[in-house]
Write an enzyme that holds these catalytic residues in place. Structure first.
Site, PDB file in Angstrom:
ATOM      1  CB  CYS A 332      -0.985  -0.035   1.166  1.00 58.87           C
ATOM      2  SG  CYS A 332      -2.424   1.045   0.946  1.00 58.87           S
ATOM      3  CG  HIS A 440      -3.824  -3.623   3.412  1.00 56.91           C
ATOM      4  ND1 HIS A 440      -2.662  -3.225   4.045  1.00 56.91           N
ATOM      5  CD2 HIS A 440      -4.342  -2.499   2.845  1.00 56.91           C
ATOM      6  CE1 HIS A 440      -2.495  -1.918   3.873  1.00 56.91           C
ATOM      7  NE2 HIS A 440      -3.494  -1.464   3.142  1.00 56.91           N
TER       8      HIS A 440
END
Length: 507
Positions: A332, A440
């Protein structure tokens, strides 16, 4: 009518979240349809519900303990700090605005009706609700606009159990002082105390327990020992306290860079649970020297943390690790930092800023926030040492504001499966030793995690491990161990009696 109880604490990080999960597990085991609830959560660890809503990770793992899918109603307000004074406000799973602390304190009364409506809707569907407060109910400067501690208990008309942490010292002063600072009607809601994180012989506490009960008139319902139970932590307090600073040697050493605004460090719980892995969270550049894998995690302030990497010397240490052929992974915000350029015309207005230049990517920040659960497949362009991962299916979730594009010739790491279409995600460096992805929860996929670790073992000349840890079963065992310990050390029958005695219609 729905049974309800609320756990509040004498301070932050006293163990409320874990004990709420334990009660959810116990009630679930006892056959009650149970759900957790926290009206307002401030944390950088968040997750995504099946319908694409963002909520705190603590309520997600509490829902798992209760045997149910997470529902954004369990955490209607999520505050995600972006700086020391500013936070992103997420309402019912969607970004609403950003505010400073003073503005939000003035705004809170407008949220009461929505919170109550959400709570009532959950109460109409479940037989038991376990509520969690935030910090301490004795923050007298915040009392007039409270929506998460006694203000929430009043809305729900439910009894309160106070949790105190003996490990930090001064437990009896914390209990007495907290109760003394409450208003009489607030104090009347407190029906019991749990002393948490005790190490030693509980007989040494008996005289103190008798005295605090006599002084306050509130019974101590149990003394929970310090448990070696592996459950998720709500925020960065656990990192600061050293929970993850392991000193034992393992075959594989993984260094996660501890960014100032680190987000979703729960990504690495499944890694830390592996039998051959030591996960370290590091801020000292020299701590990367022995790492077999370096990870740049998610961040709630990508450009701010990128600046910190350079100022702290960590960016130079990452480059030195690259020269030593140490694999590097960005997730991310960490993925964004590894690219050539980050263009921000939304948050900071700084325009184009140079990244670390490891991956051939360019990131454009955007107003829209992507929040979705996804299934994905590892691509075919993986290097030889990671070849066993090619084609593996993984699952996870996306939470990001921005879009990252690869330059020509830069292969993707994954293909995401969205609405029947394959969408490329992530990037791989030319030398096959640096990777990035927005996904994630990647390490919760057992086969991929073992393939990665065996690839790292191969690079060190170690034999592979055949079996993969089944992380979902591992978590289930942790919930059951927690529930078993709570049944042993806490008077659960008295908690049931408190809930039934104070069962009231909602206002």
């Amino acid at each position: 009518m729905t049974l309800a109880v609320m756990l509040q604490g004498t301070a932050s990080d006293v163990g409320k979240s874990v004990l709420v999960a334990g009660l959810c597990r116990i009630f679930h085991q006892d056959g009650l349809r149970t759900a957790p609830f926290k009206s307002q959560n401030m944390a950088l660890n968040s997750g995504i519900t099946p319908d694409g809503k963002e909520m705190g990770r603590a309520q997600i793992f509490q829902a798992e303990a209760a045997g149910i899918a997470p529902d954004v109603r369990m955490n209607p307000i999520l505050l995600k700090p972006t700086s020391d004074r500013q936070a992103q406000v997420v309402l019912m799973g969607q970004v609403a605005t950003s505010m400073d602390a003073v503005s939000y304190h003035q705004y809170k009364p407008r949220l009461r009706e929505q919170i109550l409506a959400v709570y009532q809707s959950l109460a109409g569907e479940y037989e038991a609700l376990v509520l969690e407060g935030a910090g301490s109910p004795a923050e007298i400067n915040l009392r007039d606009r409270d929506i998460v501690n006694m203000g929430m208990a009043e809305m729900a008309q439910c009894p309160v159990i106070l949790v105190a942490d003996i490990d930090r010292g001064g437990v009896f002063a914390a209990i007495y002082g907290t109760l003394a600072l409450l208003q009489p009607q607030e104090r009347a809601r407190v029906k019991g105390v749990i002393i948490n994180k005790f190490r030693g012989d509980v007989a040494l506490l008996r005289s103190g327990i008798e005295q605090i009960e006599a002084l306050t008139g509130v019974p101590v319902l149990g003394v929970m020992p310090w448990l070696d139970v592996d459950l998720e932590d709500e925020d960065g307090v656990a990192l600061q306290a050293g929970k993850y600073h392991r000193t034992d040697r393992r075959d594989i050493d993984i260094a996660v860079v501890h960014l100032p605004h680190i987000a979703n460090f729960t990504d690495f719980n499944a890694l830390a649970a592996q039998p051959d892995v030591r996960v370290r969270y590091v801020r000292d550049p020299q701590a990367l020297a022995d790492a077999d894998l370096v990870i740049l995690p998610g961040s709630k302030n990508t450009l701010g943390d990128l600046c910190w990497l350079r100022e702290s010397g960590m960016a130079h240490a990452v480059e030195q690790a690259r020269q030593r052929k140490v694999p590097l992974l960005g997730i991310c915000g960490g993925y964004q930092m590894l690219g050539e350029t980050i263009i921000d015309e939304v948050e900071s207005g700084l325009g184009a800023q140079p990244g670390l230049g490891v991956l051939k990517t360019v990131t454009h920040f955007a107003q829209h926030k992507t929040t979705t659960q996804v299934q994905a497949t590892l691509g075919s362009a993986l290097p030889d040492w990671l070849a066993d991962a090619a084609g593996l299916r993984v699952s996870g979730y996306e939470i990001h504001m921005g879009e990252t594009r690869r330059e020509a010739g830069c292969p993707p790491l994954l293909q995401l499966h969205k609405a029947g279409q394959a969408v490329d995600d992530g990037a791989i460096s030319d030398d096959g030793l640096a990777f990035g992805t927005y996904l994630h929860g990647l390490f919760d996929s057992d086969a991929f995690t073992r393939a990665l670790l065996n690839g790292l073992r191969q690079r060190k000349g170690l034999a592979p491990l055949d079996s993969a840890l089944e992380y979902a079963r591992y978590k289930t065992r942790q919930f059951d161990r927690l529930a078993e310990a709570m049944r042993e050390h806490i008077a659960i029958d008295k908690i049931y009696a408190i809930m039934r005695q104070h069962q009231e219609p909602l206002c």
